[in-house]
Design an enzyme around this catalytic site. Structure first.
Site, PDB file in Angstrom:
ATOM      1  N   ASP A   1       2.572  10.202   2.532  1.00  0.00           N
ATOM      2  CA  ASP A   1       2.279   8.787   2.269  1.00  0.00           C
ATOM      3  C   ASP A   1       0.829   8.575   1.834  1.00  0.00           C
ATOM      4  O   ASP A   1      -0.052   9.371   2.157  1.00  0.00           O
ATOM      5  CB  ASP A   1       2.550   7.951   3.534  1.00  0.00           C
ATOM      6  CG  ASP A   1       1.742   8.451   4.732  1.00  0.00           C
ATOM      7  OD1 ASP A   1       1.618   9.677   4.887  1.00  0.00           O
ATOM      8  OD2 ASP A   1       1.236   7.613   5.497  1.00  0.00           O
ATOM      9  N   GLU A   2       0.632   7.521   1.135  1.00  0.00           N
ATOM     10  CA  GLU A   2      -0.704   6.981   0.828  1.00  0.00           C
ATOM     11  C   GLU A   2      -1.698   8.035   0.334  1.00  0.00           C
ATOM     12  O   GLU A   2      -2.866   7.996   0.717  1.00  0.00           O
ATOM     13  CB  GLU A   2      -1.278   6.278   2.074  1.00  0.00           C
ATOM     14  CG  GLU A   2      -0.439   5.096   2.509  1.00  0.00           C
ATOM     15  CD  GLU A   2      -0.937   4.458   3.795  1.00  0.00           C
ATOM     16  OE1 GLU A   2      -1.063   3.230   3.817  1.00  0.00           O
ATOM     17  OE2 GLU A   2      -1.180   5.178   4.788  1.00  0.00           O
TER      18      GLU A   2
HETATM   19  C1  ACM Z   1       2.686   4.698   6.544  1.00  0.00           C
HETATM   20  O1  ACM Z   1       2.714   3.658   7.199  1.00  0.00           O
HETATM   21  N1  ACM Z   1       1.592   5.022   5.856  1.00  0.00           N
HETATM   22  C2  ACM Z   1       3.812   5.601   6.499  1.00  0.00           C
END
Ligand code: ACM
Length: 503
Positions: A317-318
């Site tokens: 993620d991110e």
């Molecule tokens: C997330 O909340 N960055 C998975």
């Protein structure tokens, strides 16, 4: 001694306060008297059934002080029996299905597997009243309403996640949370084991990950980590509760602590320093270096070796500091590493940008289009939409912990949504289940964890187990109120939402 039928409102099994709500309940309006003349007998050949009986005896003892023997050879003093049997003659084919027949002098729990028996004894535990019929009597009796319960889960995956990276949680704190989750029939505990602020699991071939990377947390506290022995202990503890632990090593972003430990991993070209803030998206592994994949091969191998779960979560993620081309390349290189060590990859929804295998599982948090894309490619999806299922979202503007970047999630809102229709066009067959993540930027101990998790985690348990057609806030909130004695007995710091009539 009081007669079982007198003075106890719950002699009607249909008025039970069970959470998650079971599939089918038929009341027969009498009671089984649980007392010191009760014994448990279990199947002794099928794996795990006797341990389920022992767990039940231990929990009965913890609540009532009575000692209920398990599989004793002499039945002399026994007047009532709880049987825990293996049976393949259940309606549902789920390994977690069970059937509970409660009569005056016997309780028969039938399950296909020990996991089903374990879910069934949670139901039984919830039916034991908080107090005995007559506490002054020489032989106090806990009256369990009679009838028949037929039950099975709607989703095979019912998870909770704890971020032990932003703040470290001790083995004892994690075990307490697992115990509470088990009572509500969760079967997955996902551990977010690494992030910018800390690396939390011993890797023997790369010792600086814990010598350096584990020594901090949000706010600058001491951090911490689990040795491999401690992680194995947690896995075993969860397994006794038929809960599977899924480890997550977040990558290629959320990796400042790892790169601080081994600077060759760093791909953002910036000088590394300890990070104890709460920003995201600034760190990345170098996706173009062979040494990075050799490192990850070791990390995944060591964790896979002590993690019986079929899944390994790679985060993903991110990764805002990773070029898109590098990100896709990275995911496609890590996937075979996970496979090589015998695991199925799971990643947050961003991984669906890569050309992932249909066996890889996509974990939705904020991009329904990527969940749909993955499902079209044959992948299964876990649902954790931040605006509905994130336990770290504040209840309202007055919440003393938590964040609200995705939403405020009051207790009724946490319950009032349908995972099966949340993503338009996502077929039910593609949904593995739901998970309630708890990110720990604002919490650092059990009391703070519990303030955010309870009571919402109890509602998510029902969203995972009980079919939508059986769910109703009015009915649920009444059952929720009746969890209070259990929560108090376990010293759970639950949030007394004004939306619930706590009495
Ligand atoms: C997330 O909340 N960055 C998975």
């Amino acid at each position: 001694m009081n007669k079982p039928e007198i003075n106890y409102p719950s002699t009607n099994l249909a008025n039970n306060a069970l959470i998650p709500k079971p599939m089918k309940v038929i009341a027969t309006n009498s009671a089984f008297g649980l007392d010191s003349k009760t014994a448990i007998f279990t199947n002794q050949t099928a794996t795990g059934f006797e341990a389920v009986g022992q767990y039940l005896a231990e929990k009965i003892n913890g609540q009532t002080n009575i000692v209920v023997p398990v599989n004793i050879s002499s039945e002399e003093a026994v007047e009532r029996i709880i049987f825990i049997e293996k049976s393949d003659a259940l309606e549902s084919t789920s390994p977690e299905a069970y059937q509970l027949y409660i009569k005056n002098d016997s309780i028969v729990l039938n399950a296909r597997s020990a996991a089903g028996a374990f879910r069934g004894i949670q139901t039984l535990r919830q039916l034991i009243p908080e107090t005995a019929n007559d506490t002054l009597a020489e032989q106090p009796m806990w009256l369990i309403p009679t009838g028949k319960i037929t039950d099975a889960p709607n989703f095979s995956y019912r998870g909770a996640m704890l971020d032990v990276a932003r703040h470290f949680f001790t083995v004892e704190e994690v075990k307490k949370y697992i115990d509470l989750l088990a009572y509500y029939k969760y079967n997955v505990f996902h551990m977010h084991l690494s992030d910018d602020q800390g690396w939390r699991i011993e890797i023997k071939s790369w010792p600086k990950l814990t010598e350096v990377g584990a020594q901090t947390e949000v706010g600058g506290g001491a951090g911490g980590f689990y040795t491999q022995e401690e992680f194995k202990d947690l896995v075993a503890y969860a397994a006794e509760r038929h809960i599977e632990i899924i480890p997550e090593i977040d990558m290629p972003g959320h990796t400042n602590a790892a790169s601080l430990s081994y600077p060759f991993l760093n791909g953002n070209g910036k000088k590394l320093s300890v990070y104890t803030g709460t920003n995201v998206g600034f760190s990345t592994f170098d996706a173009n270096k062979d040494e990075v994949y050799a490192f990850l091969d070791d990390v995944i191998r060591e964790i896979a070796a002590i993690s019986p779960s079929p899944y390994f979560h790679i985060g993903g993620d991110e990764s805002h500091a990773t070029k898109k081309r590098d990100y896709i390349n990275f995911i496609q290189k890590v996937e075979p590493l996970v496979k090589k060590h015998g695991k199925t990859m799971v990643g947050w929804n961003e991984i669906a940008q890569a050309n992932i295998d249909s066996s890889t599982v996509v974990h939705l948090w904020n991009e329904p289009h990527n969940a749909l894309k993955a499902a079209e490619n044959g992948s299964k999806v876990i649902l954790s939409p931040a605006s509905k299922a994130y336990l770290d979202m504040q209840y309202d503007t007055e919440s003393i912990h938590g964040l609200h970047w995705a939403a405020y999630i009051p207790v009724p809102d946490a319950y009032n949504w349908n995972p099966e229709t949340f993503v338009d066009g996502l077929p039910k067959e593609s949904i593995l289940g739901i998970e309630a993540p708890l990110w720990s930027e604002t919490i650092s101990n059990s009391a703070e964890l519990e303030y955010l998790a309870f009571p919402r985690a109890i509602g998510y348990a029902e969203l995972g187990w009980t079919a939508a057609s059986q769910r109703n806030w009015e009915d649920y909130s009444k059952r929720l109120v009746q969890q209070v004695p259990f929560l108090k007995r376990h010293d759970v710091n639950f949030y007394r939402s004004k939306a619930v009539d706590w009495e």
